[in-house]
Motif scaffolding. Structure first.
Motif, PDB file in Angstrom:
ATOM      1  N   GLY A 108       3.486  -7.618  -0.883  1.00  0.00           N
ATOM      2  CA  GLY A 108       4.710  -6.829  -0.885  1.00  0.00           C
ATOM      3  C   GLY A 108       4.639  -5.498  -0.158  1.00  0.00           C
ATOM      4  N   PRO A 109       3.580  -4.690  -0.378  1.00  0.00           N
ATOM      5  CA  PRO A 109       3.533  -3.391   0.310  1.00  0.00           C
ATOM      6  C   PRO A 109       3.573  -3.499   1.826  1.00  0.00           C
ATOM      7  CG  PRO A 109       1.976  -3.428  -1.501  1.00  0.00           C
ATOM      8  CD  PRO A 109       2.516  -4.813  -1.379  1.00  0.00           C
ATOM      9  N   TYR A 110       2.901  -4.496   2.393  1.00  0.00           N
ATOM     10  CA  TYR A 110       2.840  -4.608   3.848  1.00  0.00           C
ATOM     11  C   TYR A 110       4.138  -5.178   4.411  1.00  0.00           C
ATOM     12  CZ  TYR A 110      -1.950  -3.825   2.543  1.00  0.00           C
ATOM     13  OH  TYR A 110      -3.074  -3.283   1.991  1.00  0.00           O
ATOM     14  N   ILE A 111       4.690  -6.168   3.714  1.00  0.00           N
ATOM     15  CA  ILE A 111       5.998  -6.679   4.132  1.00  0.00           C
ATOM     16  C   ILE A 111       7.035  -5.569   4.020  1.00  0.00           C
ATOM     17  CG2 ILE A 111       7.805  -8.363   3.665  1.00  0.00           C
ATOM     18  CD1 ILE A 111       5.652 -10.220   2.541  1.00  0.00           C
ATOM     19  N   GLY A 112       6.989  -4.829   2.917  1.00  0.00           N
ATOM     20  CA  GLY A 112       7.961  -3.759   2.706  1.00  0.00           C
ATOM     21  C   GLY A 112       7.841  -2.648   3.717  1.00  0.00           C
ATOM     22  N   ALA A 113       6.604  -2.239   4.023  1.00  0.00           N
ATOM     23  CA  ALA A 113       6.413  -1.187   5.021  1.00  0.00           C
ATOM     24  C   ALA A 113       6.930  -1.623   6.380  1.00  0.00           C
ATOM     25  CB  ALA A 113       4.933  -0.815   5.106  1.00  0.00           C
TER      26      ALA A 113
ATOM     27  N   LEU B 152       9.635 -10.198  -3.827  1.00  0.00           N
ATOM     28  CA  LEU B 152      10.816  -9.580  -3.229  1.00  0.00           C
ATOM     29  C   LEU B 152      11.054  -8.193  -3.808  1.00  0.00           C
ATOM     30  CD1 LEU B 152      13.255 -10.046  -1.291  1.00  0.00           C
ATOM     31  CD2 LEU B 152      14.517 -10.847  -3.309  1.00  0.00           C
ATOM     32  N   GLY B 153      10.904  -8.064  -5.126  1.00  0.00           N
ATOM     33  CA  GLY B 153      11.062  -6.758  -5.741  1.00  0.00           C
ATOM     34  C   GLY B 153      10.036  -5.762  -5.244  1.00  0.00           C
ATOM     35  N   PHE B 154       8.761  -6.196  -5.152  1.00  0.00           N
ATOM     36  CA  PHE B 154       7.698  -5.306  -4.681  1.00  0.00           C
ATOM     37  C   PHE B 154       7.934  -4.916  -3.221  1.00  0.00           C
ATOM     38  CE2 PHE B 154       2.788  -4.743  -4.816  1.00  0.00           C
ATOM     39  CZ  PHE B 154       2.951  -3.409  -5.164  1.00  0.00           C
ATOM     40  N   THR B 155       8.421  -5.875  -2.433  1.00  0.00           N
ATOM     41  CA  THR B 155       8.713  -5.604  -1.031  1.00  0.00           C
ATOM     42  C   THR B 155       9.767  -4.509  -0.895  1.00  0.00           C
ATOM     43  OG1 THR B 155       8.130  -7.841  -0.323  1.00  0.00           O
ATOM     44  CG2 THR B 155       9.632  -6.602   1.096  1.00  0.00           C
ATOM     45  N   PHE B 156      10.864  -4.627  -1.644  1.00  0.00           N
ATOM     46  CA  PHE B 156      11.923  -3.638  -1.534  1.00  0.00           C
ATOM     47  C   PHE B 156      11.529  -2.299  -2.139  1.00  0.00           C
ATOM     48  CE2 PHE B 156      14.669  -7.017  -0.113  1.00  0.00           C
ATOM     49  CZ  PHE B 156      15.569  -6.340   0.702  1.00  0.00           C
TER      50      PHE B 156
ATOM     51  N   ALA C  75       2.602  -3.566  10.867  1.00  0.00           N
ATOM     52  CA  ALA C  75       2.417  -3.560   9.412  1.00  0.00           C
ATOM     53  C   ALA C  75       2.806  -4.898   8.799  1.00  0.00           C
ATOM     54  CB  ALA C  75       3.247  -2.432   8.795  1.00  0.00           C
ATOM     55  N   LEU C  76       3.896  -5.462   9.288  1.00  0.00           N
ATOM     56  CA  LEU C  76       4.413  -6.708   8.721  1.00  0.00           C
ATOM     57  C   LEU C  76       3.461  -7.872   8.968  1.00  0.00           C
ATOM     58  CD1 LEU C  76       6.936  -7.944   7.317  1.00  0.00           C
ATOM     59  CD2 LEU C  76       7.832  -8.422   9.599  1.00  0.00           C
ATOM     60  N   VAL C  77       2.961  -7.979  10.184  1.00  0.00           N
ATOM     61  CA  VAL C  77       2.155  -9.149  10.559  1.00  0.00           C
ATOM     62  C   VAL C  77       0.703  -8.985  10.126  1.00  0.00           C
ATOM     63  CG1 VAL C  77       1.319 -10.550  12.465  1.00  0.00           C
ATOM     64  CG2 VAL C  77       3.679  -9.710  12.477  1.00  0.00           C
ATOM     65  N   THR C  78       0.057  -7.917  10.578  1.00  0.00           N
ATOM     66  CA  THR C  78      -1.378  -7.790  10.304  1.00  0.00           C
ATOM     67  C   THR C  78      -1.649  -7.428   8.848  1.00  0.00           C
ATOM     68  OG1 THR C  78      -1.392  -5.453  10.986  1.00  0.00           O
ATOM     69  CG2 THR C  78      -1.804  -7.105  12.682  1.00  0.00           C
ATOM     70  N   GLY C  79      -0.789  -6.585   8.259  1.00  0.00           N
ATOM     71  CA  GLY C  79      -0.981  -6.232   6.858  1.00  0.00           C
ATOM     72  C   GLY C  79      -0.832  -7.431   5.943  1.00  0.00           C
ATOM     73  N   SER C  80       0.212  -8.214   6.164  1.00  0.00           N
ATOM     74  CA  SER C  80       0.439  -9.402   5.332  1.00  0.00           C
ATOM     75  C   SER C  80      -0.652 -10.448   5.550  1.00  0.00           C
ATOM     76  CB  SER C  80       1.803 -10.013   5.654  1.00  0.00           C
ATOM     77  OG  SER C  80       2.842  -9.086   5.415  1.00  0.00           O
ATOM     78  N   ALA C  81      -1.100 -10.608   6.784  1.00  0.00           N
ATOM     79  CA  ALA C  81      -2.139 -11.595   7.067  1.00  0.00           C
ATOM     80  C   ALA C  81      -3.441 -11.249   6.363  1.00  0.00           C
ATOM     81  CB  ALA C  81      -2.368 -11.697   8.574  1.00  0.00           C
TER      82      ALA C  81
END
Length: 339
Positions: free
Chosen positions: A199-204, A73-77, A332-338
């Motif tokens: 985190g980076p992909y969820i955050g982006a 969560l911290g890395f995401t934000f 970014a959220l879907v493909t990056g995290s996957a």
């Protein structure tokens, strides 16, 4: 980060030396605790038995996964606050009357220079001090400077605030990697690290989607009067909106217990000198050269794509800015995290 990894290497050498000493004295003590090891030594001679003992002395796996998701969560934000600028290129450029080159300076150099310069000193602090506290102060620092971006009235104020975001975010990953290594044994560490690195992909993705919603909400107004702050443009409100949750993130990180450092007791804490650090670098120079040449090229490509994709969708393909943010955010959220 580099300093943390090198320090870990030196600690491992100390740990191995201490382990050999303890094994030689096992005949005189049925159960001894080695200065260089966290776990109790058993009377067995089988190496696998010793490894099982060490694993069971790590903190609870359930709590370790709690720590992993809090750090995620911290890395995401951190990436929400880092990447939201990419959605705001056009409104900032028009409002502050700046060029694409000046915007690129905000996206890249202004952030990267403080991030890089702060990384090594912070890595040394991670080796010596309470890592949870370092992360808490880092989250509060980058959140405050993200809010300061929203309060900026000119380009130079925005530049200084953006540099502060870079310095604050430099605290998180060195401390997080070190903490995770003390919550999971080496043979079970790769999965928590992989989860953390989502985190980076969820955050982006969240940065683009949340920023689009704020812009859409304020679409019909050129500025909004905020008590004590005066008139703020929609892009300024977006920075403030994504910076404020950092207070909650810092509070969650404060619930993490500082773990015992693997392979050493706190009272026997020994941090390698700068000479030992550089000796480690020289001894493994091929690895360090390869990483410091290869990784920057990957980052240039990745950050260049992230920084200008929403703007290209607006300028070239005539997308609405909020729609561009939502579309790119979902990608970014879907493909990056996957991945």
């Amino acid at each position: 980060m580099g300093a943390t990894n090198r320090a870990a290497g030196a600690r491992n050498a100390v740990s191995r030396a201490s382990g050999n000493s303890c094994r030689s004295n096992r005949s005189s003590k049925a159960a001894a605790i080695c200065p260089g090891h966290r776990s109790e030594q058993t009377s067995g001679t089988d190496g696998s038995e010793n490894r099982r003992t060490e694993v069971t002395n790590y903190p609870s796996p359930v709590y370790g996964w709690y720590v992993t998701f809090v750090l995620l969560l911290g890395f995401t934000f951190s990436f929400v606050d880092r990447q939201v600028l990419n959605l705001l290129v056009e409104p900032i450029r028009q409002d502050l009357n700046v060029s694409d080159t000046q915007i690129s300076f905000l996206q890249g150099f202004a952030f990267a220079i403080t991030y890089v310069l702060a990384s090594v000193p912070i890595g040394r602090m991670v080796d010596r001090l309470n890592r949870v506290r370092i992360m808490i102060w880092g989250v509060l620092a980058w959140s405050a400077t993200t809010i300061a971006c929203g309060l900026s009235r000119n380009y130079w104020q925005l530049l200084i605030a953006r540099s502060g975001v870079g310095a604050g975010e430099a605290t998180l990953s060195p401390a997080a990697w070190s903490v995770l290594a003390d919550y999971f044994p080496p043979d079970r560490l790769s999965r928590p690290i992989s989860v953390y690195l989502m985190g980076p992909y969820i955050g982006a993705g969240i940065a683009m989607i949340a920023g689009a919603e704020v812009l859409d909400f304020t679409r019909e107004v050129s500025s909004i009067e905020v008590p004590l702050l005066g008139a703020l443009a929609p892009w300024q409100l977006t920075f403030i909106a994504v910076g404020l949750p950092g207070i909650l993130v810092a509070a969650l990180i404060a619930t993490i217990r500082e773990p015992v450092r693997t392979g050493r007791k706190e009272v026997d804490l020994v941090v390698p000198s700068w000479g030992e650090v550089w000796a480690q670098v020289r001894a493994n120079k091929r690895v360090y050269i390869a990483l410091h040449l290869g990784v920057p090229f990957i980052v240039v490509m990745l950050y260049g794509l992230q920084s200008w994709t929403p703007t290209i969708m607006v300028r070239v393909y005539e997308w609405d800015l909020a729609d561009a943010g939502r579309a790119y955010g979902v990608i970014a959220l879907v493909t990056g995290s996957a991945g």
